[in-house]
Design a protein around this motif. Sequence first.
Motif, mmCIF file in Angstrom:
data_model
loop_
_atom_site.group_PDB
_atom_site.id
_atom_site.type_symbol
_atom_site.label_atom_id
_atom_site.label_comp_id
_atom_site.label_asym_id
_atom_site.label_seq_id
_atom_site.Cartn_x
_atom_site.Cartn_y
_atom_site.Cartn_z
ATOM 1 N N ARG A 76 -46.462 22.220 -6.087
ATOM 2 C CA ARG A 76 -45.527 22.710 -7.096
ATOM 3 C C ARG A 76 -44.190 23.059 -6.466
ATOM 4 O O ARG A 76 -43.139 22.846 -7.051
ATOM 5 N N ALA A 77 -44.257 23.579 -5.260
ATOM 6 C CA ALA A 77 -43.026 23.990 -4.584
ATOM 7 C C ALA A 77 -42.189 22.801 -4.130
ATOM 8 O O ALA A 77 -40.976 22.911 -3.971
ATOM 9 N N CYS A 78 -42.843 21.667 -3.942
ATOM 10 C CA CYS A 78 -42.100 20.483 -3.491
ATOM 11 C C CYS A 78 -41.614 19.713 -4.695
ATOM 12 O O CYS A 78 -42.172 18.679 -5.081
ATOM 13 N N LYS A 79 -40.573 20.237 -5.282
ATOM 14 C CA LYS A 79 -40.138 19.695 -6.561
ATOM 15 C C LYS A 79 -39.549 18.309 -6.470
ATOM 16 O O LYS A 79 -39.412 17.609 -7.469
ATOM 17 N N SER A 80 -39.181 17.913 -5.262
ATOM 18 C CA SER A 80 -38.487 16.636 -5.122
ATOM 19 C C SER A 80 -39.384 15.463 -4.774
ATOM 20 O O SER A 80 -38.904 14.354 -4.637
ATOM 21 N N ILE A 81 -40.649 15.736 -4.638
ATOM 22 C CA ILE A 81 -41.534 14.637 -4.201
ATOM 23 C C ILE A 81 -41.594 13.559 -5.259
ATOM 24 O O ILE A 81 -41.944 13.814 -6.411
ATOM 25 N N SER A 82 -41.238 12.344 -4.842
ATOM 26 C CA SER A 82 -41.331 11.234 -5.786
ATOM 27 C C SER A 82 -42.253 10.142 -5.251
ATOM 28 O O SER A 82 -42.579 9.198 -5.956
ATOM 29 N N CYS A 83 -42.675 10.294 -4.003
ATOM 30 C CA CYS A 83 -43.490 9.250 -3.408
ATOM 31 C C CYS A 83 -44.646 9.879 -2.647
ATOM 32 O O CYS A 83 -44.421 10.696 -1.753
ATOM 33 N N LEU A 84 -45.861 9.510 -3.001
ATOM 34 C CA LEU A 84 -47.047 10.046 -2.336
ATOM 35 C C LEU A 84 -47.898 8.925 -1.777
ATOM 36 O O LEU A 84 -48.106 7.908 -2.441
ATOM 37 N N SER A 85 -48.394 9.154 -0.562
ATOM 38 C CA SER A 85 -49.287 8.155 0.029
ATOM 39 C C SER A 85 -50.264 8.901 0.930
ATOM 40 O O SER A 85 -50.294 10.129 0.938
ATOM 41 N N GLY A 86 -51.028 8.185 1.689
ATOM 42 C CA GLY A 86 -51.983 8.831 2.587
ATOM 43 C C GLY A 86 -53.377 8.781 1.995
ATOM 44 O O GLY A 86 -53.892 7.707 1.731
ATOM 45 N N PHE A 87 -53.950 9.971 1.786
ATOM 46 C CA PHE A 87 -55.302 10.067 1.219
ATOM 47 C C PHE A 87 -56.282 9.231 2.024
ATOM 48 O O PHE A 87 -57.114 8.519 1.463
ATOM 49 N N ARG A 88 -56.170 9.347 3.336
ATOM 50 C CA ARG A 88 -56.914 8.434 4.194
ATOM 51 C C ARG A 88 -58.399 8.745 4.228
ATOM 52 O O ARG A 88 -59.202 7.918 4.596
ATOM 53 N N ASP A 89 -58.768 9.960 3.896
ATOM 54 C CA ASP A 89 -60.184 10.316 3.940
ATOM 55 C C ASP A 89 -60.441 11.323 2.837
ATOM 56 O O ASP A 89 -61.061 12.362 3.045
#
Lengths: 268, 633
Positions: free
Chosen positions: B319-332
Motif C-alpha cells: 500500500r505504501a508503494c503507491k507508484s508500483i506499476s510493474c510486478l514480477s518475481g514470485f519465484r517460489d
Amino acid sequence: MEGCPRNREIGPKLFDLIPQGRKWYQEDKNNIDQEKKLELRLGPPGGDEEDRSAMKKKNNNYTETRNIKMESEDKSFQGFNSNHFSSSNKTSQKRTAPGPVVGWPPVRSFRKNLASTSSSKLGNESSHGGQINKSNDDGEKQVEPKREGMFVKINMDGVPIGRKVDLNAYNSYEQLSFAVDKLFRGLLAAQRESSGSEGEEKPIIGLLDGKGEFTLTYEDNEGDKMLVGDVPWQMFVSSVKRLRVIKSSEISSALTFGCSSKQEKMRH
Amino acid sequence: MTEEEEDSSAKMSEDVKRYLKLDTRSSAAATSEPPCSSSSSASALANNKSRNFKSFEPPCPDHVLENVLENVLQFLTSRCDRNAVSLVCRSWWRVEAQTRFEVFIGNCYSLSPLRLTHRFTRVRSLVLKGKPRFADFNLMPRNWGAQFAPWVAATAKAYPWLEKVHLKRMFVTDDDLALLAESFPGFKELTLVCCEGFGTSGIAVVANKCRQLKVLDLLESEVTDDEVDWLSCFPASETHLESLSFDCVESPINFKALEELVVRSPFLKKLRTNRFVSLEVLHRLMVRAPQLTSLGTGSFSPENVLQGEQEPDYAAAFRACKSISCLSGFRDLTPEYLPAISPVCANLTSLNFSYANISPDMLKPIIRNCHNIRVFWALDSICDEGLQAVAATCKELRELRVFPFDPREDSEGPISGVGLQAISEGCRKLESILYFCQRMTNGAVTAMSENCPQLTVFRLCIMGRHRPDHVTGKPMDVGFGAIVKNCKKLTRLAVSGLLTDEAFSYIGEYGKLIRTLSVAFAGNSDRALRYVLEGCPKLQKLEIRDSPFGDVGLRSGMHRYCNMRFVWLSSCVLSRGGCREVAHALPNVVVEVFGSDDDDDDDTVTGDYVETLYLYRSLDGPRKDAPKFVTIL
C-alpha cells in the motif's frame, strides 16, 4: 484422444512399396516402417522420436481425407540427403517415456524446472482446475541443466552417420542395448546394401555379452575406453562421455589402442 | 582520425556552437562534461553553455551546410531515418556519422569493431546483439562466438565517453566487464540480456568502478557464482542507481548490503531481486524504497512463518508503494501471501507471474482488479479459466505471454483454443502474444485474427510436433493463414503444429510486413521456403529447424540474403554443395555450417549433410574467431 500422427502415418506407408522412381533408401525406409508397425510397443501410442534430426516423412500421394486425424504427407525429399533423413527418421525410439528432442519445446532452460520447485507449494486447490502438481522425478531443486536430456554421441563401425542417445531415458543396459539396435539397425543395413552385400536388416543383438557381431563400448570422463555393462547403471551414466559400437572381433584392438584405434575407425 | 579530419571537425564544432541558439535535446546528451575537453570529442551540441565567441573567419558554404545539417540531424533518433540520411551524399554521410550517438548493431558479426569506430566517432550508446535466438535452446554449440571482448577493446580506445552498453546473447567475460568499468568514467547503463561468460566478480567490478552508474540490468543471463559479495562493492556514498535487476543471478546475496544500497539510492525506481530474497527481506526493502515503480519480488515466500502479529504487514508495504506499476518475481510463491499485492493491482501496467504455479482460483481475485494491465506473463497453470478472467478484466492488455508449467510434448496441457479465443474476445487491443499449448484449433486462431487487428507479434507454440487441429484433424494452415491475412500489422510470426506448404503460401502472400519468422517441424517441401523468401519483402530474420527444406529452397532466396540480418536452417535437408553455392554467389554473405557439438568430430559429418546453416550479411567478410567446428564456406 488426440491424433497420434506418427502412429497413423505409418499405416498408409504400407502402400508405398512400389517404388516410383525412388531410390533404394526410400524402400529401405518402408521396410523399416513395416517392421515398426508389427512391433510391440511399451509406450503409449505415438511415442516420440528421440533424435532431434528425425523428420516427419510426408507423402503427398495421400489426401487428407484418408484418415480423420491424419496428417498430410509430403513427397519424398528432393534433397541430397534423403538417405540421412529416411534412416534417421525411421530409426526412432519407442520407449516408455516420450523422447525429448533437443531444444523443443522452445523454452529457455531457466523456465524448465518449475515443476520440481513449485510442487511443494500447493494452493487451496487440489482438483484439476487447481494448481498443477507434478512430482518431478529428477528431484533436482533449482538446478537448471543446460540440456534437456543427457545426450551422448554414439557411433557404429561401418556407419558414417553418428547419432545421439539420451541416457536419461533409460534405466538399464538392456534398454540401452535395445535402443542402440533401433537406432542403427536400419542404418547398418543401408550401409551394407550400398556396399554390395545384402541389405536385409538384422537385429543388432548381443551388444553386452560379446556374443553378437557387435559390442557396445564407451569412453568415460577420463578418456578410457571400456566395455559397457560392467559397472552399475548409474555409475555408468555419470561417467560416460560417448559410446561406440564396434565389431566384436576388434574388441581387443579397440580398447587397447585408445585414440589411434578411434582414428582408424574414423577412416571408414 | 587523421589530422585533417580532426581539424575540420574541430572547426565545424566551433561554428556549430556559434549557430546554435536553442538548448538541444540530444538523445545522449551528457549531463556532465566528458573528461576529454577537446572539441572534437565533446558533443558540441550538448555543450551550448560554453560558446566561444572568439574571432573567426567566415565559414565556407560547405561548412555552413554541414553545420545546419548537424543541427537538424541531432533531432533524428530513429536509426532507419539516420540510415536513409547517410545515403544522400558523402557530406551527409559524414555529418550523420558524427551526430549518431546511439549505434545499434543487430548482428555483431556483420561488421568489425574497427569499422564501427572509424565511421562513428561520437558514440555514447551501443546496442550489440550476438547469437541468433535458437542458441537459447541448445541448438548452437558452446563457444560458437559472439564475444564482447573485441568490442570492448575497440570502444575503450575510441569512445572514452561511452555511457551505455546493451548486449543481447553475447559472450561477456569478467575481464571484459573490468575493462568496461575502467575505460568509461562516465558509464551509466549496463544491460545484459541472455548473456553468459561472466560471474559475480565481473558485476562487482562494474558496481565498484562505475560511479555514475544508473542502470545495472541483468536479464535472463547466466551469471556464475564466484562467491563475491558484489552488492557490497557499490560505493559507500549516495548512488545514481535508477534500475537494478538481478533476478537471474542464481546465487545468494548479502541482504544487509542490499538494504543499505537501497537506502542510499534515492533515485532507485526499478528493483528486481532474485529468488534468494524472501518476503521478509522484500518487506524491508519496500519500506525503505516506497518510490519504486517496478519491483521484482524475489521468492515471495517467507523465510520463517511467524504467527499473527509478529508477521510483517506485507499488504501495508504494498500500500505504501503507491507508484508500483510493474510486478514480477514470485519465484517460489507461497500462495497465502499473494493477496498482499492487492493494493497495487489497480495501478499495475505489467504483471509477470511466469514463475509462479498459480491456479485459476488464485488468479481471479487478483486479476479482477487489474484493469490497467498492459503486459501479462503467466504459466499455463492459470488454465483456460484464468485466461477467461484476464479477458474479462484486462481490456487494455497489449502483450500476453503464457509459458508451459510442464514443457514436455505429451503432457496434459491446461490451456487450449478456448483460452485463446477468450483473450481475443476480451482484449481487443492485443498487440503481442506468445502462447504455449498442447492443443489448438484453427477456429480459435482465426477468431484471434479477426478480433485483434492490432497484432504485430503472433507466436503460437503447439508443443506436440505436427499436431493438427484437435477438433477437425486438419492442419493448422487455415488458422495461420487467417493471422497473416487479417493482422495487417504483423511483423513477427512463429508457427507450429501440423503445417503444409499451403500455410507458407499464405505467409508469402499476405505477410508483407513480416520481419521475423520462426518455423519448426513444418512444411512439406522446398516450395514452402520459396513462398516465404519470394513473398515476404521485409523478412529480416528467418529461423527454421527440422523442416524438409533443401538446396532448392535455399537457392530461391539468393536475391534476399544480402538484405536480411540472418537465416538459420538446422536439421533440414541441406547439402554442403548447396550451401557452398550460396556462399560463392553472394560474397557479402557469410555462410557458416556446423553441427550441434562443439568437439571437432568428423564422425558425425557425413561429408555432405549440413546440420546447421547460419548465414548473415557482413561488411567485413568472414570472422576470424570461428572455432574449429564451424566451417565458413
